[in-house]
Design a protein around this motif. Sequence first.
Motif, mmCIF file in Angstrom:
data_model
loop_
_atom_site.group_PDB
_atom_site.id
_atom_site.type_symbol
_atom_site.label_atom_id
_atom_site.label_comp_id
_atom_site.label_asym_id
_atom_site.label_seq_id
_atom_site.Cartn_x
_atom_site.Cartn_y
_atom_site.Cartn_z
ATOM 1 N N THR A 350 0.814 -1.212 0.000
ATOM 2 C CA THR A 350 0.000 0.000 0.000
ATOM 3 C C THR A 350 0.851 1.267 0.000
ATOM 4 N N ILE A 351 2.170 1.138 0.037
ATOM 5 C CA ILE A 351 3.033 2.322 0.080
ATOM 6 C C ILE A 351 2.967 3.087 -1.241
ATOM 7 N N ILE A 352 3.014 2.379 -2.372
ATOM 8 C CA ILE A 352 2.895 3.040 -3.674
ATOM 9 C C ILE A 352 1.552 3.762 -3.785
ATOM 10 N N PHE A 353 0.508 3.156 -3.255
ATOM 11 C CA PHE A 353 -0.811 3.779 -3.244
ATOM 12 C C PHE A 353 -0.757 5.149 -2.563
ATOM 13 N N ASN A 354 -0.080 5.239 -1.432
ATOM 14 C CA ASN A 354 0.011 6.510 -0.714
ATOM 15 C C ASN A 354 1.019 7.461 -1.349
ATOM 16 N N THR A 355 1.935 6.936 -2.144
ATOM 17 C CA THR A 355 2.802 7.815 -2.942
ATOM 18 C C THR A 355 1.977 8.559 -3.984
ATOM 19 N N ILE A 356 0.989 7.879 -4.555
ATOM 20 C CA ILE A 356 0.068 8.540 -5.485
ATOM 21 C C ILE A 356 -0.719 9.624 -4.767
ATOM 22 N N LEU A 357 -1.158 9.332 -3.547
ATOM 23 C CA LEU A 357 -1.867 10.341 -2.752
ATOM 24 C C LEU A 357 -1.014 11.584 -2.561
ATOM 25 N N ALA A 358 0.290 11.398 -2.333
ATOM 26 C CA ALA A 358 1.188 12.538 -2.146
ATOM 27 C C ALA A 358 1.218 13.426 -3.381
ATOM 28 N N GLN A 359 1.119 12.832 -4.575
ATOM 29 C CA GLN A 359 1.129 13.636 -5.802
ATOM 30 C C GLN A 359 -0.135 14.492 -5.908
ATOM 31 N N LEU A 360 -1.259 13.931 -5.483
ATOM 32 C CA LEU A 360 -2.509 14.674 -5.562
ATOM 33 C C LEU A 360 -2.520 15.861 -4.606
ATOM 34 N N GLN A 361 -1.745 15.774 -3.534
ATOM 35 C CA GLN A 361 -1.689 16.870 -2.567
ATOM 36 C C GLN A 361 -0.571 17.860 -2.881
ATOM 37 N N ILE A 431 -7.724 0.353 -9.106
ATOM 38 C CA ILE A 431 -8.337 1.612 -9.554
ATOM 39 C C ILE A 431 -7.344 2.765 -9.446
ATOM 40 N N ALA A 432 -6.467 2.738 -8.439
ATOM 41 C CA ALA A 432 -5.521 3.838 -8.223
ATOM 42 C C ALA A 432 -4.640 4.074 -9.451
ATOM 43 N N THR A 433 -4.326 3.020 -10.173
ATOM 44 C CA THR A 433 -3.504 3.162 -11.377
ATOM 45 C C THR A 433 -4.122 4.141 -12.360
ATOM 46 N N PHE A 434 -5.437 4.075 -12.506
ATOM 47 C CA PHE A 434 -6.115 4.918 -13.490
ATOM 48 C C PHE A 434 -6.175 6.377 -13.058
ATOM 49 N N SER A 435 -5.988 6.634 -11.778
ATOM 50 C CA SER A 435 -5.877 8.016 -11.325
ATOM 51 C C SER A 435 -4.648 8.676 -11.930
ATOM 52 N N MET A 436 -3.525 7.943 -11.929
ATOM 53 C CA MET A 436 -2.298 8.488 -12.511
ATOM 54 C C MET A 436 -2.346 8.480 -14.042
ATOM 55 N N VAL A 437 -3.053 7.522 -14.643
ATOM 56 C CA VAL A 437 -3.227 7.538 -16.101
ATOM 57 C C VAL A 437 -3.995 8.794 -16.509
ATOM 58 N N SER A 438 -5.078 9.084 -15.794
ATOM 59 C CA SER A 438 -5.852 10.292 -16.059
ATOM 60 C C SER A 438 -5.006 11.537 -15.856
ATOM 61 N N ALA A 439 -4.225 11.566 -14.770
ATOM 62 C CA ALA A 439 -3.380 12.723 -14.483
ATOM 63 C C ALA A 439 -2.355 12.943 -15.596
ATOM 64 N N ALA A 440 -1.755 11.857 -16.097
ATOM 65 C CA ALA A 440 -0.740 11.973 -17.148
ATOM 66 C C ALA A 440 -1.346 12.488 -18.453
ATOM 67 N N ILE A 441 -2.517 11.966 -18.825
ATOM 68 C CA ILE A 441 -3.159 12.381 -20.074
ATOM 69 C C ILE A 441 -3.544 13.864 -20.020
ATOM 70 N N ILE A 442 -4.134 14.268 -18.903
ATOM 71 C CA ILE A 442 -4.575 15.661 -18.774
ATOM 72 C C ILE A 442 -3.385 16.604 -18.709
ATOM 73 N N GLU A 443 -2.315 16.208 -18.018
ATOM 74 C CA GLU A 443 -1.133 17.081 -17.934
ATOM 75 C C GLU A 443 -0.485 17.236 -19.297
ATOM 76 N N GLN A 444 -0.444 16.158 -20.066
ATOM 77 C CA GLN A 444 0.096 16.260 -21.426
ATOM 78 C C GLN A 444 -0.757 17.199 -22.282
ATOM 79 N N LEU A 467 -11.270 12.291 -8.432
ATOM 80 C CA LEU A 467 -12.452 11.446 -8.270
ATOM 81 C C LEU A 467 -12.086 9.965 -8.307
ATOM 82 N N ILE A 468 -11.245 9.584 -9.261
ATOM 83 C CA ILE A 468 -10.839 8.173 -9.374
ATOM 84 C C ILE A 468 -10.095 7.735 -8.120
ATOM 85 N N PHE A 469 -9.193 8.581 -7.641
ATOM 86 C CA PHE A 469 -8.455 8.192 -6.445
ATOM 87 C C PHE A 469 -9.369 8.141 -5.224
ATOM 88 N N GLY A 470 -10.381 8.994 -5.168
ATOM 89 C CA GLY A 470 -11.311 8.951 -4.046
ATOM 90 C C GLY A 470 -12.016 7.609 -3.949
#
Length: 596
Positions: A350-361, A431-444, A467-470
Amino acid sequence: MDREVETREDSKGESVHNVCVDWKGRPCKPKKHGGMSAAVFVLGLQAFEMMAIAAIGNNLITYVFNEMHFPLSKSANTVTNFVGTVFLLSLLGGFLSDSYLGSFWTMLIFGFVELSGFILLSVQAHVPELRPPKCSNSMELLNNNSKNICEEAKGYKAWIFYGALYLVALGSGCLKPNIISHGADQFEKQSTRKLSTFFNCAYFAFCSGELVALTLLVWVQTHSGMDVGFGVSTAAMAVGLALLICGSLVYRNSPPRGSIFTPIAQVFVAAISKRKQICPSNSEMLHHTQTTNPQTSNNVTLIHTEKFKFLDKACIKIQSQAETPWNLCTVSQVEQVKILLSLIPIFACTIIFNTILAQLQTFSVQQGTTMNTHLTPDFQIPPASLQSIPYIMLIFVVPFYETAFVPLLRKITKNESGISPLQRVGIGLFIATFSMVSAAIIEQKRRNYAIRYNETLSIFWIAPQFLIFGISEMFTAVGLIEFFYKQSVQGMQSFLTAMTYCSYSFGFYLSSVLVSLVNRITSKNSSGSGGWFSDNDLNKDRLDLFYWLLAALSFVNFFNYLFWSRWYSYNPSLVPNGSSTVVHDVEKQSSDTTTT
C-alpha cells in the motif's frame, strides 16, 4: 485501578478471559455497553478531529510562509515533516494503548495534548508579539535602514510555533489508531457484518471532516485570518473530546495487557536458541499450554499453521532445560508472530498507493495553479480546494455502497462484508492506477495547449484524477484497516491499526525520494536539457512523464499485491464462525492441526 476480568469455559474446558470491561473495570453488560449506540460517539470524535487537523495541515504552508516568514523550501519541509510525524507517531499511540493505557484513556490523554497544541497555535496566530513583524516594503526599507525585508521567525517565536505544531502531531498521531480500534471494540469480533458497517461509517466520518476542513475552514482561514481559522479548529477538537467523554458510560473497553513486544521478543529468542533442534512432524508435540502470565495470554487459542516453521522451534520442549518464557513459548504465541510477519508484505503493497496520494496533494495542486480557476467571472476556485472533490462525491457514494452495493454483493458472494477485506484492498489498488493515467493524459494535454496554442485549460480538467483516487481510497484504506483489525489478536488491535497509518508516512517519504531520484537520473540522461523537474515551470518540466511512471509502478504493484494476498494464510482461529469467506488453505491447516 485493578480491573476485574470475567472468565468462562471454552469448548476444551480451559479458562478464557473475557476482556470486555466498563469504565470502572467491571464486566460489560451486553444490553448496556457497546454496539452502534456507543460507537457513534467515537465516530463523532473521528469527524471533528479530522476536521481540526485537516484544516491545519492542508493550509499550514500558507501560515508558515506568510506569517512565520520561512523560506519556501523550509516551509514545504515543515509541512511534510509534520504530516510524516503525525502518522509515524500512530505506532506510539497503538503501543501505549495495547500495553499500558487502553484505547479510551490513550484517546482522552492525547486528545487533550492535541487540544493544547491547537490552543497554542491560535494564541500565536492572534498575538502579534509572538510572530515576526510583517514584511517591510521597499519604502519602509529605505526610511528605516532595515537590512531585511522579511524577518524569519527565530528564538522563542520559532520554539512556540514548533512546540505547538508537534503537540498537535503527538496528540493526533496517538489518537488516530485508537479511534478506529476503540470504535471496532464496541462490536464482537465475530460480528462481521456490523464491523464492516462500522468501518464504512468511520470512513464516512473521515470524509465529512475532510470536506468541511477543505471548504469551510480553509475559507475562514483565508477571509477571517489564520487566528480565527485555528480557533475554529480548536473548537472542533473540543467538541470531539466532549463527544468522547459523553460515551464513556456505555463503552466496551479492552484493558491493556502489558508490553506487546515482550512476547514477540520471547518467540525470536527461544527460536534462535533452539535453532539446531528438529521440529516434530506432529504439531501436537509442540507446547500448547497457555501461560499464566496475563501479559502474554491471548483471548483466542490460535491453531498451528505451517508457515515460518523455523519459529515453531520456540515451542519445542527440552527435558533437561528449565522452562521459562524466554526458552519455551506456546503455539498461540508463535502464531501471533507469524501473523505479524505475514501482514508485512500486505502493508508494503500500500506504500505506492500513498505515494500517489502525495502527488494529488502536491503536484496536482500545482497543476491547478497554472489553469483557469474561474468558476464565474467574479469567483475563483482555490487550487487546494480541489482535494475536496472526492470527499463531496464520497459522502454520497459511501452510504450507497453500504446500503445498496454491499447487500447485492452479499447475495452473490455469501460473504457478510460483501467482499473480503483483501479483495477490497486489491480493487482499490487496481483503480488507483487509473488516477495516474488520467493525471498523465490531462497534464500532457494541458502542457501542449499552453505551449502550442497559449491557451489555459479549465481547472475542472484535473477533477477526474481526484475522483478516481477517491473511489480507490474508499476500497483500499477501509479494506486495509478492516483486514488488519480482524487479523489482530487480543491486545494488539490498536498497534496493528497504527501500522496502516504508517503506510501514509512511507508513501510520502517515497514520493520525496522518487522526485529527487527521477530528477537526478533524467538530468544525466537528457541531452542538453535538465531533468523532468529542473525548471520549476510545469510548461517546461515533464510532470506528465512522472505521472506515467507512477501509473506503471502502481500497475506492477497491483500484481505484486495479488501474489502476496494469495500467499497470505488466515489462521483458522481468526476466521469468524459461519463465514463463507474462501481462504485458500484454512481447511488444510485445520486438518493438519486437529488430528486425534
